[in-house]
Design a protein around this motif. Structure first.
Motif, short mmCIF file in Angstrom:
data_model
loop_
_atom_site.label_atom_id
_atom_site.label_comp_id
_atom_site.label_asym_id
_atom_site.label_seq_id
_atom_site.Cartn_x
_atom_site.Cartn_y
_atom_site.Cartn_z
N MET A 1 -6.07 -30.32 -13.65
CA MET A 1 -6.92 -29.20 -13.25
C MET A 1 -8.12 -29.16 -14.18
SD MET A 1 -6.03 -25.14 -12.80
CE MET A 1 -4.92 -25.11 -14.16
N THR A 2 -9.28 -29.09 -13.57
CA THR A 2 -10.51 -29.03 -14.34
C THR A 2 -11.19 -27.68 -14.12
OG1 THR A 2 -11.96 -29.86 -12.60
CG2 THR A 2 -10.83 -31.51 -13.94
N VAL A 3 -12.24 -27.46 -14.85
CA VAL A 3 -13.01 -26.23 -14.68
C VAL A 3 -13.63 -26.18 -13.28
CG1 VAL A 3 -15.18 -27.12 -15.63
CG2 VAL A 3 -14.66 -24.69 -15.81
N PHE A 4 -13.93 -27.34 -12.69
CA PHE A 4 -14.48 -27.37 -11.33
C PHE A 4 -13.46 -26.89 -10.30
CE2 PHE A 4 -17.01 -30.63 -13.56
CZ PHE A 4 -18.24 -30.00 -13.48
N HIS A 5 -12.18 -27.21 -10.53
CA HIS A 5 -11.12 -26.72 -9.64
C HIS A 5 -11.06 -25.20 -9.69
CE1 HIS A 5 -9.18 -30.84 -10.39
NE2 HIS A 5 -9.71 -30.85 -9.17
N LEU A 6 -11.12 -24.66 -10.89
CA LEU A 6 -11.06 -23.20 -11.05
C LEU A 6 -12.27 -22.52 -10.42
CD1 LEU A 6 -9.80 -23.01 -14.74
CD2 LEU A 6 -8.47 -22.69 -12.64
N ILE A 7 -13.44 -23.12 -10.59
CA ILE A 7 -14.66 -22.55 -10.00
C ILE A 7 -14.58 -22.61 -8.47
CG2 ILE A 7 -17.14 -22.92 -9.71
CD1 ILE A 7 -17.18 -23.75 -12.70
N ALA A 8 -14.08 -23.71 -7.93
CA ALA A 8 -13.96 -23.84 -6.47
C ALA A 8 -13.03 -22.77 -5.91
CB ALA A 8 -13.47 -25.24 -6.10
N VAL A 9 -11.86 -22.59 -6.53
CA VAL A 9 -10.91 -21.57 -6.06
C VAL A 9 -11.50 -20.18 -6.23
CG1 VAL A 9 -8.65 -20.53 -6.47
CG2 VAL A 9 -8.88 -23.02 -6.44
N GLY A 10 -12.11 -19.91 -7.38
CA GLY A 10 -12.67 -18.59 -7.64
C GLY A 10 -13.82 -18.24 -6.71
N ALA A 11 -14.73 -19.18 -6.48
CA ALA A 11 -15.86 -18.93 -5.58
C ALA A 11 -15.38 -18.72 -4.15
CB ALA A 11 -16.86 -20.08 -5.66
N GLY A 12 -14.46 -19.56 -3.72
CA GLY A 12 -13.90 -19.38 -2.37
C GLY A 12 -13.17 -18.06 -2.24
N GLY A 13 -12.39 -17.71 -3.26
CA GLY A 13 -11.67 -16.44 -3.24
C GLY A 13 -12.59 -15.25 -3.19
N PHE A 14 -13.69 -15.32 -3.94
CA PHE A 14 -14.67 -14.24 -3.94
C PHE A 14 -15.23 -14.03 -2.53
CE2 PHE A 14 -19.22 -13.10 -4.24
CZ PHE A 14 -19.10 -11.86 -4.84
N LEU A 15 -15.63 -15.11 -1.89
CA LEU A 15 -16.20 -15.02 -0.54
C LEU A 15 -15.16 -14.59 0.49
CD1 LEU A 15 -18.48 -18.18 -0.63
CD2 LEU A 15 -19.19 -15.78 -0.80
N GLY A 16 -13.94 -15.09 0.35
CA GLY A 16 -12.88 -14.73 1.28
C GLY A 16 -12.50 -13.26 1.18
N ALA A 17 -12.41 -12.75 -0.04
CA ALA A 17 -12.04 -11.35 -0.23
C ALA A 17 -13.11 -10.41 0.32
CB ALA A 17 -11.80 -11.07 -1.71
N ILE A 18 -14.36 -10.75 0.09
CA ILE A 18 -15.46 -9.92 0.61
C ILE A 18 -15.47 -9.96 2.14
CG2 ILE A 18 -17.98 -9.78 0.79
CD1 ILE A 18 -18.05 -10.57 -2.18
N ASP A 60 -9.95 -32.40 1.81
CA ASP A 60 -9.21 -32.56 0.55
C ASP A 60 -10.14 -32.36 -0.64
OD1 ASP A 60 -10.69 -34.88 0.68
OD2 ASP A 60 -8.99 -36.24 0.52
N GLY A 61 -9.61 -32.61 -1.82
CA GLY A 61 -10.39 -32.49 -3.04
C GLY A 61 -10.83 -31.07 -3.32
N LEU A 62 -12.05 -30.93 -3.81
CA LEU A 62 -12.58 -29.60 -4.12
C LEU A 62 -12.75 -28.76 -2.87
CD1 LEU A 62 -15.24 -30.28 -6.91
CD2 LEU A 62 -13.03 -29.14 -7.14
N TYR A 63 -12.95 -29.40 -1.74
CA TYR A 63 -13.15 -28.65 -0.49
C TYR A 63 -11.89 -27.89 -0.08
CZ TYR A 63 -17.42 -31.35 -0.11
OH TYR A 63 -18.65 -31.92 -0.36
N ILE A 64 -10.73 -28.53 -0.21
CA ILE A 64 -9.49 -27.84 0.14
C ILE A 64 -9.22 -26.71 -0.84
CG2 ILE A 64 -7.82 -29.30 -1.10
CD1 ILE A 64 -7.25 -27.91 2.40
N LEU A 65 -9.61 -26.90 -2.10
CA LEU A 65 -9.45 -25.82 -3.07
C LEU A 65 -10.38 -24.65 -2.74
CD1 LEU A 65 -9.13 -27.81 -6.41
CD2 LEU A 65 -7.32 -26.65 -5.14
N PHE A 66 -11.63 -24.97 -2.41
CA PHE A 66 -12.60 -23.93 -2.09
C PHE A 66 -12.23 -23.21 -0.79
CE2 PHE A 66 -16.50 -22.60 0.12
CZ PHE A 66 -17.00 -21.69 -0.81
N ILE A 67 -11.98 -23.99 0.28
CA ILE A 67 -11.74 -23.38 1.59
C ILE A 67 -10.30 -22.91 1.75
CG2 ILE A 67 -11.78 -23.76 4.10
CD1 ILE A 67 -13.90 -25.97 3.54
N GLY A 68 -9.36 -23.81 1.52
CA GLY A 68 -7.95 -23.50 1.79
C GLY A 68 -7.34 -22.54 0.80
N THR A 69 -7.41 -22.90 -0.47
CA THR A 69 -6.78 -22.07 -1.50
C THR A 69 -7.63 -20.84 -1.81
OG1 THR A 69 -5.79 -24.04 -2.48
CG2 THR A 69 -5.85 -22.05 -3.84
#
Length: 120
Positions: A1-18, A60-69
């Motif tokens: 897990m890298t900082v990019f993984h965390l940013i992808a999940v966090g940014a996607g989560g922010f947009l999804g929650a809103i 897959d990759g960062l996209y699945i983390l951003f969109i899916g997770t």
């Protein structure tokens, strides 16, 4: 897990929650007044469809983390669904409809999204 993984999940989560908050605020009526929470039902069914779709097309990759997770994880909501079920307990018919529409509909919409993805 890298900082990019965390940013992808966090940014996607922010947009999804809103997005979920906006849709629920626009479409949900007062559950206490015997109304189905259409906004919550809609986001859960859309989220199921989209997750089935992105899995089938091989995101897959960062996209699945951003969109899916991130996005879909925050866009869909199990906790709000359960809170609304609890509130609907005094209306057994509505409770059963909401429960059935969410669970059965989620499975069907996920499958439809998957099938749509493999067909294109």
């Amino acid at each position: 897990m890298t900082v990019f993984h965390l940013i992808a999940v966090g940014a996607g989560g922010f947009l999804g929650a809103i997005s979920r908050y906006y849709i629920a605020r626009k479409l949900n009526k007062t559950v206490e007044d015997n109304h189905l929470p259409v906004g919550t039902l809609l986001v859960n069914l859309i989220g199921s469809f989209l997750l089935g779709f992105i899995v089938s097309v091989g995101v897959d990759g960062l996209y699945i983390l951003f969109i899916g997770t991130g996005f879909l994880g925050a866009f869909t909501t199990f906790s709000t669904f359960n809170k609304e079920l609890y509130t609907l307990k005094k209306f057994p018919g509505k409770w059963f409809m909401y429960f059935s529409y969410t669970y059965v509909g989620g499975i069907i919409f996920g499958l439809l999204g998957y099938l749509f993805g493999i067909s294109i």
